[in-house]
Write an enzyme that holds these catalytic residues in place. Structure first.
Site, short mmCIF file in Angstrom:
data_model
loop_
_atom_site.label_atom_id
_atom_site.label_comp_id
_atom_site.label_asym_id
_atom_site.label_seq_id
_atom_site.Cartn_x
_atom_site.Cartn_y
_atom_site.Cartn_z
N LYS A 148 -0.66 11.32 6.37
CA LYS A 148 -0.54 10.18 7.29
C LYS A 148 0.18 9.03 6.58
CE LYS A 148 -3.63 7.12 7.40
NZ LYS A 148 -3.88 5.70 7.38
N LYS B 291 0.85 -1.21 0.00
CA LYS B 291 0.00 0.00 0.00
C LYS B 291 0.88 1.25 0.00
CE LYS B 291 -3.36 2.95 0.84
NZ LYS B 291 -4.53 3.28 0.07
P1 NAP Z 1 -12.82 7.99 8.45
O1 NAP Z 1 -13.99 8.28 7.57
O2 NAP Z 1 -12.16 9.10 9.18
O3 NAP Z 1 -13.30 6.84 9.49
C1 NAP Z 1 -12.45 6.40 10.50
C2 NAP Z 1 -13.16 5.31 11.26
O4 NAP Z 1 -12.28 4.80 12.27
C3 NAP Z 1 -14.42 5.78 12.00
O5 NAP Z 1 -15.36 4.74 12.01
C4 NAP Z 1 -13.87 6.06 13.40
O6 NAP Z 1 -14.86 6.01 14.40
C5 NAP Z 1 -12.93 4.89 13.54
N1 NAP Z 1 -11.88 5.13 14.55
C6 NAP Z 1 -10.84 5.98 14.46
N2 NAP Z 1 -10.09 5.92 15.57
C7 NAP Z 1 -10.68 5.00 16.37
C8 NAP Z 1 -10.36 4.49 17.64
N3 NAP Z 1 -9.28 4.91 18.32
N4 NAP Z 1 -11.19 3.55 18.17
C9 NAP Z 1 -12.26 3.12 17.50
N5 NAP Z 1 -12.62 3.56 16.27
C10 NAP Z 1 -11.83 4.49 15.72
O7 NAP Z 1 -11.64 7.26 7.63
P2 NAP Z 1 -11.73 6.40 6.29
O8 NAP Z 1 -11.58 7.33 5.12
O9 NAP Z 1 -12.87 5.47 6.35
O10 NAP Z 1 -10.34 5.62 6.38
C11 NAP Z 1 -10.18 4.43 7.15
C12 NAP Z 1 -8.85 3.78 6.75
O11 NAP Z 1 -8.87 3.47 5.36
C13 NAP Z 1 -7.62 4.69 6.98
O12 NAP Z 1 -6.52 3.93 7.44
C14 NAP Z 1 -7.37 5.26 5.59
O13 NAP Z 1 -6.01 5.65 5.39
C15 NAP Z 1 -7.75 4.07 4.72
N6 NAP Z 1 -8.11 4.44 3.34
C16 NAP Z 1 -8.96 5.51 3.11
C17 NAP Z 1 -9.27 5.83 1.80
C18 NAP Z 1 -10.18 7.00 1.48
O14 NAP Z 1 -10.27 7.39 0.30
N7 NAP Z 1 -10.89 7.58 2.43
C19 NAP Z 1 -8.73 5.09 0.73
C20 NAP Z 1 -7.92 4.01 1.00
C21 NAP Z 1 -7.60 3.69 2.31
P3 NAP Z 1 -15.75 7.32 14.73
O15 NAP Z 1 -16.93 7.26 13.79
O16 NAP Z 1 -16.14 7.17 16.14
O17 NAP Z 1 -14.87 8.53 14.49
#
Ligand code: NAP
Length: 297
Positions: A240, A172
């Protein structure tokens, strides 16, 4: 698909991924730290759990997709974490993007409790998560991947077993180097084109299908010349991942010259308060240096 499946983290990515598991008729239990985010999934037929431990106690395979390395550590090893509820034979599949080194350490901790782990980070963005067309890069044992494969196939269209535990995370990061360095090339080329007085739309049209073409140029180039900074992937999340690239490169003594430059350029944009803009706003850093503004006339 006889396993009971759990999914932790219903953010931008997790919300779409869990919908696709439900569409595939998976027996699904979800957990999210902010409980309100579970309601739409419950309405669509998922069971909900009160904690990662409670979820793990009721399922055979636990998927998670949360923000960063400390968050995965907390969800797996913290109070009321997955390890407190998991049994010998549970499989954990981490789909977050986190540190490869921390992944190996987490897998070792789980292994000591009889719990297997795969790392399975994704690319394809929120659109890929919603459509079930993610590219999934998997590290771990082949037999564990076969167990997880039917569920991964519900969430993604390309599933590649790249090597042992943490190889998915390393792959990744390879993906992220290619993304940002392609974006730097696109940004530099567009600043040059503007300075040369070229018509930017026609210039893009001329080069995008040839050897110089890239996904970033084809998809983000037009956004740059329209000055549309809406994110597919934000600068803050990109940073990040670049931090993970720089740390991992340092651990492995690999030179990452262009990625280091992009990291510093994004930092200047973050200091200006632009962290929520799309990663193609990288061009703004070059515009500040050159005094040239890229815009279709
Ligand atoms: P996001 O919308 O910010 O969602 C983050 C999720 O993680 C939420 O459900 C949050 O809960 C939960 N979370 C964060 N810290 C936590 C903790 N300490 N304990 C429990 N739950 C926790 O992020 P996302 O875009 O879905 O991304 C998630 C992952 O996928 C990341 O590692 C990101 O780099 C990766 N990713 C993202 C994309 C993209 O385009 N967005 C693409 C590829 C990969 P709450 O609802 O309570 O905040």
């Amino acid at each position: 698909m006889s396993d009971r499946v759990g999914f932790i983290g219903l953010g931008i990515m997790g919300a779409g991924m869990t919908r696709n598991l439900l569409r595939a008729n998976v027996d699904l239990t979800v957990y999210n730290r902010t409980p309100a985010r579970m309601q739409p999934l419950a309405d669509a037929g998922a069971a909900t759990a009160a904690s990662p431990a409670a979820l793990a106690a009721n399922v055979d395979v636990v998927f998670l997709c949360v923000s960063d390395t400390p968050d995965v550590e907390q969800v797996l090893l913290g109070d009321d974490g997955v390890l407190e509820g998991a049994r010998s034979g549970t499989l954990v599949v981490d789909m977050s993007t986190i540190s490869p080194r921390a992944t190996r350490e987490l897998a070792q901790r789980l292994h000591e409790a009889g719990v297997a782990m795969l790392d399975a980070p994704v690319s394809g963005g929120s659109e890929g998560a919603a459509k079930g067309t993610l590219s999934i890069m998997v590290g771990g044992e082949a037999a564990d991947l076969e167990r997880a494969r039917p569920y991964l196939e519900a969430m993604g269209s390309t599933i590649t077993h790249v090597g042992p535990i943490s190889a998915g995370q390393s792959c990744k990061l390879v993906n992220q180097i290619l993304v940002v360095v392609n974006m730097l090339a696109a940004a530099e080329a567009l600043v040059f084109a503007e300075a040369a007085g070229l018509d930017l739309e026609r210039t893009l049209e001329a080069v995008v299908g040839g050897a110089a073409g890239s996904w970033m140029l084809a998809n983000r180039g037009p956004q740059v010349i329209e000055r549309d900074w809406r994110p597919g992937f934000t600068i803050d999340l990109q940073q990040k991942d670049l931090r993970l690239v720089l740390e991992t490169a340092d651990e492995n003594a690999a030179p990452v010259l262009a990625t280091s430059t992009v990291f510093q350029l994004y930092r200047t944009l973050q200091r200006e308060g632009l962290g929520a803009e799309g990663n193609h706003a990288l061009v703004k850093a070059l515009e500040r240096l050159s005094g040239i503004t890229v815009e279709q006339s």
